[in-house]
Design an enzyme around this catalytic site. Structure first.
Site, PDB file in Angstrom:
ATOM      1  N   GLU A  51       0.810  -1.227   0.000  1.00 38.65           N
ATOM      2  CA  GLU A  51       0.000   0.000   0.000  1.00 38.65           C
ATOM      3  C   GLU A  51       0.836   1.267   0.000  1.00 38.65           C
ATOM      4  O   GLU A  51       0.405   2.308  -0.496  1.00 38.65           O
ATOM      5  CB  GLU A  51      -0.966   0.006   1.185  1.00 38.65           C
ATOM      6  CG  GLU A  51      -2.125  -0.986   1.058  1.00 38.65           C
ATOM      7  CD  GLU A  51      -1.783  -2.362   1.600  1.00 38.65           C
ATOM      8  OE1 GLU A  51      -0.591  -2.612   1.879  1.00 38.65           O
ATOM      9  OE2 GLU A  51      -2.712  -3.189   1.739  1.00 38.65           O
ATOM     10  N   PHE A 113     -11.217  -7.365  13.952  1.00 41.87           N
ATOM     11  CA  PHE A 113     -10.163  -7.809  13.040  1.00 41.87           C
ATOM     12  C   PHE A 113      -9.874  -6.723  11.997  1.00 41.87           C
ATOM     13  O   PHE A 113     -10.785  -6.186  11.370  1.00 41.87           O
ATOM     14  CB  PHE A 113     -10.593  -9.110  12.339  1.00 41.87           C
ATOM     15  CG  PHE A 113      -9.597  -9.574  11.323  1.00 41.87           C
ATOM     16  CD1 PHE A 113      -8.319  -9.971  11.714  1.00 41.87           C
ATOM     17  CD2 PHE A 113      -9.911  -9.596   9.974  1.00 41.87           C
ATOM     18  CE1 PHE A 113      -7.383 -10.390  10.778  1.00 41.87           C
ATOM     19  CE2 PHE A 113      -8.986 -10.017   9.036  1.00 41.87           C
ATOM     20  CZ  PHE A 113      -7.714 -10.408   9.431  1.00 41.87           C
ATOM     21  N   GLN A 114      -8.621  -6.412  11.836  1.00 40.93           N
ATOM     22  CA  GLN A 114      -8.147  -5.380  10.904  1.00 40.93           C
ATOM     23  C   GLN A 114      -8.783  -4.018  11.169  1.00 40.93           C
ATOM     24  O   GLN A 114      -9.024  -3.239  10.254  1.00 40.93           O
ATOM     25  CB  GLN A 114      -8.347  -5.807   9.438  1.00 40.93           C
ATOM     26  CG  GLN A 114      -7.437  -6.983   9.062  1.00 40.93           C
ATOM     27  CD  GLN A 114      -7.323  -7.216   7.571  1.00 40.93           C
ATOM     28  OE1 GLN A 114      -8.256  -6.958   6.816  1.00 40.93           O
ATOM     29  NE2 GLN A 114      -6.165  -7.719   7.144  1.00 40.93           N
ATOM     30  N   LYS A 163     -17.377  -0.766   6.246  1.00 39.41           N
ATOM     31  CA  LYS A 163     -17.761  -1.731   5.223  1.00 39.41           C
ATOM     32  C   LYS A 163     -19.279  -1.787   4.994  1.00 39.41           C
ATOM     33  O   LYS A 163     -19.744  -1.881   3.867  1.00 39.41           O
ATOM     34  CB  LYS A 163     -17.249  -3.125   5.616  1.00 39.41           C
ATOM     35  CG  LYS A 163     -17.574  -4.176   4.577  1.00 39.41           C
ATOM     36  CD  LYS A 163     -16.921  -5.521   4.873  1.00 39.41           C
ATOM     37  CE  LYS A 163     -17.198  -6.492   3.721  1.00 39.41           C
ATOM     38  NZ  LYS A 163     -16.550  -7.791   3.953  1.00 39.41           N
ATOM     39  N   MET A 487      24.437   8.763   1.907  1.00 41.63           N
ATOM     40  CA  MET A 487      24.321  10.026   2.639  1.00 41.63           C
ATOM     41  C   MET A 487      24.626   9.808   4.123  1.00 41.63           C
ATOM     42  O   MET A 487      25.240  10.653   4.774  1.00 41.63           O
ATOM     43  CB  MET A 487      22.930  10.633   2.448  1.00 41.63           C
ATOM     44  CG  MET A 487      22.804  12.058   2.959  1.00 41.63           C
ATOM     45  SD  MET A 487      23.989  13.187   2.188  1.00 41.63           S
ATOM     46  CE  MET A 487      23.012  13.882   0.855  1.00 41.63           C
TER      47      MET A 487
END
Lengths: 581, 163
Positions: A51, A113-114, A163, A487
């Site tokens: 993502e 969940f999630q 949802k 760097m």
């Protein structure tokens, strides 16, 4: 009126908004939305492999096109993975709309969940966010999100969607609003005329002027007007890292980038200036060095669409809040009025002396004039960028990751056009380059798109090589390989007596050629300077192939100039390992 | 200098957390905070006090104004204004102290709003200074609990903070 489910509303709204690509990754909480996209949506969806890459790809797309990037992720880990990319867009004021799934309304707050509090997690790194409570609100919220993301000082907007609000069996009337008005949000439409008049006067009275422009000029599509202004007055121009391309990089009036790794002549001109016209820049700490010592003799005119950017670190003598196009148009008109009335302004003899001084600085330590490479066949990183510039005729879209390669690209690729230089300036996000390049290439499939990277950064989102296979995004990856986190190593050389704490990979680097071949791409290893130009040309000749150039460079090279900190001013710089101002 | 910043914000979930979050995100302190709906149910009025120099206050008010949920904002300390803080304070009131607490409460024009065999609960409204002075004056008694509403404020005269 049509009846649509929440999922269908989202698909339709994105169409109605004119979205060209959705970058995303499906998951439980967004499955209704994905089903609606699958069944009936004209907007193509790009499936990334992580993502974070979805947000960077949308970000690259937005920077190159000027249109908001669109991201769709699921709840929980999908949302948290997107956070780095949202923060990257926020720091660089990039328009983006992120749709994140959320667990069903009745489960919110129960550690389902999630489940994660996306509104809470993203709060400090968004311009605004919406938690959708009722399906009927979706069209208006989506319209507002695009409006907020792309107007004023742009930025990312998150829409969190439980949802149950997208379920297919609950339908509602859908109509997408054409415009939106919000009582609490009205970005400035034009600058204050009195202030612009004062600015014109001060600017024309200057004896040692510098125009210092930043990313705001590019975001506000003000490059043409800025160029017009600079040429009319014959004033020198310097750009910030974010502002490169806002003024033609190959123009003689261009002093190069300023700041920590800015050009000698740019930093010297700033320090000795008596009048700085700052346009869409924010006096970032990587520009100013020690604020108390910043440009002691200069009056500051500061144009920005965001009032909070003005006088945040450096006090403006003449603040002007407004969009760059409108303010510069008015400023040009005021300058015409004043110069018509009084032909002695601007002070030409003073300006000649100023240019003479700047040319002397350029001749002494200018990046292009002062550089000497040794005669060996070892490749210097600067030469790679110069080779890239030649192979692409200075007309490529160049994305970068973060580190030495980023600074070399910013210094040595002379961007003549806005929206060609695409890098994470504010947040400094390693792993940005490749997914951003994908977003750019999808927007401009016929243009050359190069990702300048290092072996540290590229491995932070290297899984996107697979996305590039799926969508045939033929970007060119220019890997400046020095076998160090360059760097970090440079700072360790300069400040930690060369103790390379965890900045090497020992022998763990993959064979990048084999790696990209495994994904179906082309890999070329380059170890000798004499092979460099040939390899670069070969890479860009393969129009429909992703080519990974693994270029071995001098591992000991540092980026110079480099501001001396702490307590240094703009003019205090290291010019090489043993030479300083 | 101490400032009283008052704002109208959308009466939306999350609006308050944006304001409060901005303070911690940008390193500002909140001394008191008071928030409640107004006569217009879509708007909340939030008043806070903070101690910062002028430059930091300017930056703070700009950042607050940038929040999309903030509709309108005023620094009440820039002009003549009225401020009120309300305190409920519970003190141990037995023996000679019981009479003393009553007297001090009268002097400060407070009210005893609850009485128990051994405690008084006193209500007092005024500026923050006055409430501080009352707490100091209670030094002889045993203070059991202090609750303050935080400052609410309004401009004097015709000046109003409204849409």
């Amino acid at each position: 009126m049509e009846l649509l489910s929440g999922g269908e509303m989202i698909a339709r709204a994105l169409e109605d908004e004119g979205v060209e690509y959705i970058f995303g990754y499906p998951g439980g909480a967004v499955l209704h939305i994905y089903d609606a996209l699958f069944k009936d949506c004209k907007v193509p969806h790009v499936l990334v492999r992580h993502e974070q890459a979805a947000t960077h790809a949308a970000d690259g797309y937005a920077r190159a096109t000027g249109k908001p990037g669109v991201v769709l992720v699921t709840s929980g880990p999908g949302a948290t993975n997107a956070v780095t990319g949202i923060a990257t867009a926020y720091m660089d004021s990039i328009p983006m709309v992120v749709l994140s799934g959320q667990v069903q309304s009745h489960l919110i707050g129960e550690d389902a969940f999630q489940e994660t509090d996306m509104i809470g997690i993203s709060r400090p790194i968004v311009k605004h966010s919406f938690m959708v409570k009722h399906t009927e609100e979706l069209p208006l919220i989506i319209k507002k999100a695009f409006h907020i993301a792309s107007s004023g000082r742009p930025g990312p907007v998150v829409i969190d969607i439980p949802k149950d609000l997208t379920r297919p069996d609950a339908t509602y009337e859908y109509s997408y609003p054409k415009t939106v008005k919000m009582r609490s949000y009205s970005p400035a439409q034009r600058g204050h005329t009195g202030q612009i008049k004062k600015a014109a006067k001060l600017l024309l009275a200057a004896k040692r002027p510098v125009i210092y422009s930043g990313g705001g000029v590019i975001l506000g599509d003000g490059s043409d007007l800025l160029t017009q202004l600079a040429r009319k007055l014959n004033y020198p121009v310097t750009n910030t890292l974010m502002g490169l391309g806002g003024y033609p990089g190959s123009d003689p009036q261009f002093l190069g980038m300023l700041g920590m790794h800015g050009f000698y002549e740019a930093n010297m001109a700033m320090h000795h200036s008596d009048c700085i016209l700052a346009v869409g820049a924010r006096f970032d700490d990587r520009v100013t060095n020690t604020v108390d010592k910043f440009c002691p003799g200069a009056k500051v005119i500061h144009i920005d669409v965001d009032p909070a950017s003005i006088s945040k670190t450096v006090m403006a003598d003449i603040p002007i809040v407004g969009p760059v196009q409108s303010v510069l148009t008015e400023l040009l008109a005021q300058i015409d009025l004043l110069t018509e009335k009084d032909s002695s302004i601007p002070d030409q003899p003073a300006l000649e002396r100023w240019w003479k001084q700047i040319d002397d600085w350029r001749a002494a330590h200018g990046l292009y004039t002062g550089r000497r490479y040794d005669e060996s066949d070892m490749i210097m990183p600067q030469q790679v960028i110069e080779s890239l510039y030649r192979a692409t005729k200075g007309d490529a879209y160049v994305t970068s990751d973060v580190g030495q390669h980023q600074m070399f690209a910013a210094q040595y690729y002379r961007f003549d056009k806005p929206r060609r230089w695409i890098n994470s300036g504010g947040l400094g996000t390693m792993g940005f380059g490749l997914p951003a390049a994908m977003g750019v290439k999808l927007a401009f499939p016929d243009s050359d798109v190069a990702c300048v990277t290092g072996e540290g950064s590229i491995q932070m989102n290297i899984q996107e090589l697979s996305t590039c296979t799926q969508y045939n995004t033929a970007v060119k990856i220019i890997n400046l390989r020095n076998n160090y986190l360059g760097m970090v190593k440079q700072w360790q050389d300069m400040q930690y007596e060369g103790r390379y704490a965890m900045s090497t990979y020992e022998d763990s680097l993959p064979d990048f050629v084999k790696l990209v071949e495994a994904y179906g791409h082309v890999g070329i290893q380059v170890k000798k300077l004499s092979d460099l130009d040939g390899a670069m040309e070969a890479a860009f000749a393969m129009k429909d192939k992703l080519v990974f150039l693994d270029i071995f460079i001098d591992p000991m090279e540092h980026v110079y100039p480099m501001h001396i900190a702490p307590n240094g001013s703009m003019k205090d710089m290291w010019l090489s390992k043993n030479e300083r101002t | 200098m101490r400032r009283i910043i008052s704002m109208l914000m959308e009466n939306e979930p999350g609006a308050l957390s944006r304001v409060v979050g901005l303070f911690s995100q940008r390193g500002y302190n909140i001394e008191t905070l008071n928030v409640a709906p107004t006569d217009d149910p879509t708007l909340s009025r939030l008043t806070l006090t903070t101690v910062e120099n002028d430059l930091r206050i300017e930056q703070l008010t700009k950042q607050l104004n940038k929040l999309v949920d903030v509709v309108k904002l005023a620094d009440l300390t820039e002009g003549a204004h009225i401020e009120r803080d309300t305190m409920l304070i519970k003190v141990r009131a037995i023996g000679a102290v019981r009479e003393e607490v009553k007297r001090t409460t009268d002097i400060f024009r407070g009210q005893i709003v609850d009485v128990g065999p051994t405690v008084y609960t006193i209500q007092l409204t005024g500026t923050s200074d006055k409430l501080d002075a009352f707490v100091a004056a209670m030094a002889g008694a045993e203070i059991l609990e202090v609750v303050r509403s935080g400052v609410a404020g309004i401009s004097r005269g015709e000046k109003v903070l409204s849409l």
